[in-house]
Scaffold this motif. Structure first.
Motif, PDB file in Angstrom:
ATOM      1  N   UNK A 185     -41.281  72.561  18.542  1.00 33.71           N
ATOM      2  CA  UNK A 185     -42.241  71.854  17.684  1.00 33.71           C
ATOM      3  C   UNK A 185     -41.581  70.669  16.998  1.00 33.71           C
ATOM      4  N   UNK A 186     -42.428  69.714  16.683  1.00 30.00           N
ATOM      5  CA  UNK A 186     -41.933  68.476  16.077  1.00 30.00           C
ATOM      6  C   UNK A 186     -43.035  67.891  15.206  1.00 30.00           C
ATOM      7  N   UNK A 187     -42.653  67.426  14.006  1.00 24.63           N
ATOM      8  CA  UNK A 187     -43.639  66.767  13.152  1.00 24.63           C
ATOM      9  C   UNK A 187     -43.789  65.324  13.598  1.00 24.63           C
ATOM     10  N   UNK A 188     -45.044  64.924  13.836  1.00 26.85           N
ATOM     11  CA  UNK A 188     -45.306  63.561  14.311  1.00 26.85           C
ATOM     12  C   UNK A 188     -46.420  62.935  13.501  1.00 26.85           C
ATOM     13  N   UNK A 189     -46.338  61.618  13.262  1.00 22.49           N
ATOM     14  CA  UNK A 189     -47.448  60.960  12.568  1.00 22.49           C
ATOM     15  C   UNK A 189     -48.706  61.024  13.428  1.00 22.49           C
TER      16      UNK A 189
END
Ligand SMILES: [Zn+2]
Length: 200
Positions: free
Chosen positions: A122-126
């Protein structure tokens, strides 16, 4: 340090030869260090809309078709100084609550989503492009670093506010470079002590 080296501080040069912060935190560190308060105002790498546009593009935070306005550049500078204050608070005690207010305001239009890659990571993305997306990326890094605990090691120099990553075992570093700001602080304290003795 000569002027040529000073102009490279925050990008190619780190005071005291420190290594930059690890992983994505390095980008947030570069953001805070896009200006050093000891240097002339026009050295600010996001000091105008043109400079902010070039800096964000160079860092991959916005695409080339995004237009950064003067107001965008101003809110980025305001956010930068708020994050700097948080970094200083990492060793100087709790920040003024108004600072958290500035960051909270910035976060309202800077939305993040949880993205997943093929391996399931998982990765936080705008979730939107443009300057709001750039702000979201920066706040996402701040959030991740707070979760991993690495944030506590990113400190604002007590003298010049420069953000440096403290790798010392007991997290005791207080200045960007002892030879620059540490000594300046000590000399000032010494002069203060001496003049108060003289006045007595
Ligand atoms: Zn310093």
């Amino acid at each position: 340090m000569d002027e040529r080296d000073k102009r490279r501080v925050g990008e190619q040069v780190e005071p005291g030869g420190r290594r930059k912060a690890p992983g994505r935190l390095e980008l947030l560190q570069r953001f805070v260090n896009s200006y050093n308060h000891d240097f002339p105002r026009d050295w600010d790498r996001i000091g105008t809309q043109e400079k902010a546009q070039a800096w964000l593009e160079q860092k991959g935070l916005v695409s080339a078709d995004v237009r950064v306005s003067g107001a965008d550049a101003a809110r980025l500078r305001e956010l930068r100084e708020a994050i700097r204050t948080l970094a200083i608070a990492n060793h100087a005690g709790p920040p003024d609550p108004a600072v958290a207010g500035i960051i909270a305001r910035a976060s309202r239009t800077a939305r993040l989503q949880v993205a997943v890659d093929d391996a399931g990571r998982t990765l936080l993305q705008p979730d939107r492009p443009g300057v709001d997306g750039a702000v979201a990326s920066l706040l996402g890094i701040l959030h991740e670093a707070q979760l991993t605990g690495e944030w506590r090691r990113l400190k604002g120099c007590r003298q010049c506010g420069y953000a440096f990553f403290d790798r010392s075992k007991n997290r005791s570093a207080a200045w960007c470079a002892m030879s620059i700001c540490g000594n300046r602080t000590k000399n000032r304290a010494y002069r203060r002590r001496r003049s108060s003795t003289t006045n007595d």
